[in-house]
Design a protein around this motif. Structure first.
Motif, PDB file in Angstrom:
ATOM      1  N   GLY A  84      44.615  40.782  51.995  1.00 59.81           N
ATOM      2  CA  GLY A  84      43.770  39.648  52.350  1.00 59.81           C
ATOM      3  C   GLY A  84      43.535  38.751  51.147  1.00 59.81           C
ATOM      4  N   ASP A  85      42.587  37.833  51.289  1.00 59.46           N
ATOM      5  CA  ASP A  85      42.292  36.897  50.206  1.00 59.46           C
ATOM      6  C   ASP A  85      41.739  37.642  48.998  1.00 59.46           C
ATOM      7  OD1 ASP A  85      43.086  34.799  51.797  1.00 59.46           O
ATOM      8  OD2 ASP A  85      41.067  34.424  52.572  1.00 59.46           O
ATOM      9  N   GLU A  86      42.097  37.165  47.818  1.00 58.23           N
ATOM     10  CA  GLU A  86      41.594  37.802  46.605  1.00 58.23           C
ATOM     11  C   GLU A  86      40.088  37.572  46.471  1.00 58.23           C
ATOM     12  OE1 GLU A  86      42.519  34.225  43.404  1.00 58.23           O
ATOM     13  OE2 GLU A  86      43.652  36.092  43.299  1.00 58.23           O
ATOM     14  N   GLN A  87      39.429  38.548  45.911  1.00 63.03           N
ATOM     15  CA  GLN A  87      37.969  38.518  45.784  1.00 63.03           C
ATOM     16  C   GLN A  87      37.591  38.330  44.310  1.00 63.03           C
ATOM     17  OE1 GLN A  87      36.184  38.638  48.596  1.00 63.03           O
ATOM     18  NE2 GLN A  87      38.023  38.982  49.841  1.00 63.03           N
ATOM     19  N   ARG A  88      37.771  37.137  43.792  1.00 63.60           N
ATOM     20  CA  ARG A  88      37.555  36.907  42.359  1.00 63.60           C
ATOM     21  C   ARG A  88      36.105  37.146  41.949  1.00 63.60           C
ATOM     22  NH1 ARG A  88      41.319  32.643  39.279  1.00 63.60           N
ATOM     23  NH2 ARG A  88      43.302  33.220  40.232  1.00 63.60           N
ATOM     24  N   LEU A  89      35.174  36.711  42.776  1.00 60.93           N
ATOM     25  CA  LEU A  89      33.768  36.907  42.425  1.00 60.93           C
ATOM     26  C   LEU A  89      33.437  38.394  42.321  1.00 60.93           C
ATOM     27  CD1 LEU A  89      31.988  34.155  44.578  1.00 60.93           C
ATOM     28  CD2 LEU A  89      32.448  34.141  42.118  1.00 60.93           C
ATOM     29  N   GLU A  90      34.007  39.183  43.231  1.00 65.67           N
ATOM     30  CA  GLU A  90      33.774  40.629  43.181  1.00 65.67           C
ATOM     31  C   GLU A  90      34.461  41.243  41.965  1.00 65.67           C
ATOM     32  OE1 GLU A  90      34.162  42.933  46.678  1.00 65.67           O
ATOM     33  OE2 GLU A  90      33.500  41.324  48.017  1.00 65.67           O
ATOM     34  N   TRP A  91      35.611  40.693  41.573  1.00 69.34           N
ATOM     35  CA  TRP A  91      36.274  41.191  40.363  1.00 69.34           C
ATOM     36  C   TRP A  91      35.379  40.970  39.144  1.00 69.34           C
ATOM     37  CZ3 TRP A  91      41.734  38.531  41.075  1.00 69.34           C
ATOM     38  CH2 TRP A  91      42.340  39.047  42.233  1.00 69.34           C
ATOM     39  N   VAL A  92      34.795  39.773  39.063  1.00 72.13           N
ATOM     40  CA  VAL A  92      33.929  39.450  37.929  1.00 72.13           C
ATOM     41  C   VAL A  92      32.709  40.364  37.915  1.00 72.13           C
ATOM     42  CG1 VAL A  92      32.446  37.671  36.923  1.00 72.13           C
ATOM     43  CG2 VAL A  92      34.717  37.063  37.798  1.00 72.13           C
ATOM     44  N   GLU A  93      32.115  40.573  39.094  1.00 72.78           N
ATOM     45  CA  GLU A  93      30.955  41.464  39.171  1.00 72.78           C
ATOM     46  C   GLU A  93      31.332  42.886  38.780  1.00 72.78           C
ATOM     47  OE1 GLU A  93      27.798  40.699  39.674  1.00 72.78           O
ATOM     48  OE2 GLU A  93      28.401  38.585  39.733  1.00 72.78           O
ATOM     49  N   LEU A  94      32.533  43.297  39.162  1.00 71.93           N
ATOM     50  CA  LEU A  94      32.998  44.634  38.797  1.00 71.93           C
ATOM     51  C   LEU A  94      33.143  44.758  37.283  1.00 71.93           C
ATOM     52  CD1 LEU A  94      34.136  47.443  39.414  1.00 71.93           C
ATOM     53  CD2 LEU A  94      36.369  46.373  39.803  1.00 71.93           C
ATOM     54  N   LEU A  95      33.710  43.747  36.642  1.00 73.39           N
ATOM     55  CA  LEU A  95      33.852  43.770  35.181  1.00 73.39           C
ATOM     56  C   LEU A  95      32.488  43.884  34.500  1.00 73.39           C
ATOM     57  CD1 LEU A  95      36.610  41.059  34.604  1.00 73.39           C
ATOM     58  CD2 LEU A  95      36.790  43.487  34.044  1.00 73.39           C
ATOM     59  N   GLU A 189      47.533  42.288  35.634  1.00 72.23           N
ATOM     60  CA  GLU A 189      47.850  41.646  36.910  1.00 72.23           C
ATOM     61  C   GLU A 189      46.928  42.208  37.992  1.00 72.23           C
ATOM     62  OE1 GLU A 189      50.089  39.309  37.448  1.00 72.23           O
ATOM     63  OE2 GLU A 189      51.474  39.388  35.747  1.00 72.23           O
ATOM     64  N   TRP A 190      46.231  41.308  38.678  1.00 71.94           N
ATOM     65  CA  TRP A 190      45.430  41.681  39.841  1.00 71.94           C
ATOM     66  C   TRP A 190      46.260  41.292  41.071  1.00 71.94           C
ATOM     67  CZ3 TRP A 190      39.966  43.131  39.451  1.00 71.94           C
ATOM     68  CH2 TRP A 190      39.531  43.252  38.125  1.00 71.94           C
ATOM     69  N   ILE A 191      46.817  42.283  41.752  1.00 74.77           N
ATOM     70  CA  ILE A 191      47.791  42.041  42.816  1.00 74.77           C
ATOM     71  C   ILE A 191      47.149  42.263  44.184  1.00 74.77           C
ATOM     72  CG2 ILE A 191      50.009  42.762  43.791  1.00 74.77           C
ATOM     73  CD1 ILE A 191      50.767  43.686  40.940  1.00 74.77           C
ATOM     74  N   THR A 192      47.364  41.301  45.073  1.00 79.63           N
ATOM     75  CA  THR A 192      46.890  41.418  46.452  1.00 79.63           C
ATOM     76  C   THR A 192      48.043  41.150  47.413  1.00 79.63           C
ATOM     77  OG1 THR A 192      46.173  39.100  46.366  1.00 79.63           O
ATOM     78  CG2 THR A 192      44.504  40.782  45.949  1.00 79.63           C
ATOM     79  N   LEU A 193      47.884  41.609  48.648  1.00 79.72           N
ATOM     80  CA  LEU A 193      48.906  41.438  49.679  1.00 79.72           C
ATOM     81  C   LEU A 193      48.384  40.499  50.756  1.00 79.72           C
ATOM     82  CD1 LEU A 193      49.475  44.320  48.343  1.00 79.72           C
ATOM     83  CD2 LEU A 193      50.710  44.836  50.448  1.00 79.72           C
ATOM     84  N   HIS A 194      49.292  39.683  51.266  1.00 80.98           N
ATOM     85  CA  HIS A 194      48.945  38.767  52.348  1.00 80.98           C
ATOM     86  C   HIS A 194      50.018  38.852  53.418  1.00 80.98           C
ATOM     87  CE1 HIS A 194      45.885  36.694  49.847  1.00 80.98           C
ATOM     88  NE2 HIS A 194      46.704  37.022  48.870  1.00 80.98           N
ATOM     89  N   GLU A 195      49.584  38.837  54.663  1.00 78.52           N
ATOM     90  CA  GLU A 195      50.556  38.864  55.748  1.00 78.52           C
ATOM     91  C   GLU A 195      51.451  37.642  55.667  1.00 78.52           C
ATOM     92  OE1 GLU A 195      49.346  40.029  59.662  1.00 78.52           O
ATOM     93  OE2 GLU A 195      47.446  40.819  58.897  1.00 78.52           O
ATOM     94  N   MET A 196      52.707  37.825  56.057  1.00 75.24           N
ATOM     95  CA  MET A 196      53.722  36.794  55.865  1.00 75.24           C
ATOM     96  C   MET A 196      53.371  35.497  56.581  1.00 75.24           C
ATOM     97  SD  MET A 196      57.789  37.116  56.637  1.00 75.24           S
ATOM     98  CE  MET A 196      58.901  35.749  56.357  1.00 75.24           C
ATOM     99  N   GLU A 197      52.622  35.578  57.693  1.00 71.98           N
ATOM    100  CA  GLU A 197      52.343  34.375  58.482  1.00 71.98           C
ATOM    101  C   GLU A 197      51.519  33.352  57.723  1.00 71.98           C
ATOM    102  OE1 GLU A 197      53.526  37.590  60.991  1.00 71.98           O
ATOM    103  OE2 GLU A 197      51.895  37.411  59.538  1.00 71.98           O
TER     104      GLU A 197
END
Length: 206
Positions: A84-95, A189-197
């Motif tokens: 799904g969409d990357e969660q940058r805000l959650e990444w920052v909070e995690l850091l 690298e922060w890697i996420t997957l997105h459906e091809m559509e």
């Protein structure tokens, strides 16, 4: 014992009978061999057919197992938030959370724009990556390994460390026991997957 002229017809009959019996015996042997050969061919064909069926069954079971494994893997990734969409805000909070929990002295980061890793989708998914430049001060090298371990376990992304350079800082400048001894500069690298559509921007990915 002498044979007379009258005995020849009898002898000829006996010879013909013996020849007939030999012929019948030879025929029986030939038929028996032919039957055995045919039976062996039928057995071989049956075994080949059985092996083919067993092979197909094993392939089906293998494909079924692979599908189940992939399904379980993707379900786990979706649960973790990797798909799904990357969660940058959650990444920052995690850091920030890891920094506070691990009592890291200093932590700076910079996240680059997201990019497509590979134009060829895998099982209907595209891989996207956001590169982070991470700099932090360390008391010990274990601080870095703990930080990376926390990110891998808790981040809503697949974490791939491209490189980390650890250098020793000059002595002095802070109280003994609390000053940083090392500095780490990492590319992650922060890697996420997105459906091809759909792509992260909402457009179609081809």
């Amino acid at each position: 014992m002498k044979l007379g002229t009258a005995d020849f017809p009898k002898l000829r009959f006996s010879l013909l009978l013996a020849a007939l019996m030999i012929g019948i015996g030879a025929g029986v042997v030939y038929v028996s061999r032919d039957w055995a050969k045919s039976a062996k061919l039928r057995l071989t064909a049956a075994q080949n057919e059985r092996n083919e069926i067993v092979g197909k069954l094993q392939r089906v079971r293998g494909e079924e197992s692979e599908i189940k494994q992939k399904s379980a893997m993707f379900n786990e990734l979706r649960t973790r938030g990797v798909i799904g969409d990357e969660q940058r805000l959650e990444w920052v909070e995690l850091l920030k959370d890891v920094r506070d929990q691990r009592k890291l002295i200093d932590l700076k980061y910079e996240i680059a724009p997201q990019r497509l890793l590979d134009a060829n989708p895998v099982n209907g998914y595209n891989f996207f990556s956001s590169e982070m430049k991470l700099q932090l001060k360390l008391l010990h090298e274990e601080d870095l390994t703990r930080l990376l371990s926390d990110l891998r376990q808790r981040a809503k992304a697949l974490i791939q460390v491209r490189k980390c350079a650890v250098t020793r800082l000059p002595r002095g400048g802070a109280e003994s026991g609390t000053s940083a001894q090392l500095q780490a500069d990492c590319q992650i690298e922060w890697i996420t997957l997105h459906e091809m559509e759909s792509s992260p921007s909402g457009g179609t990915v081809r």
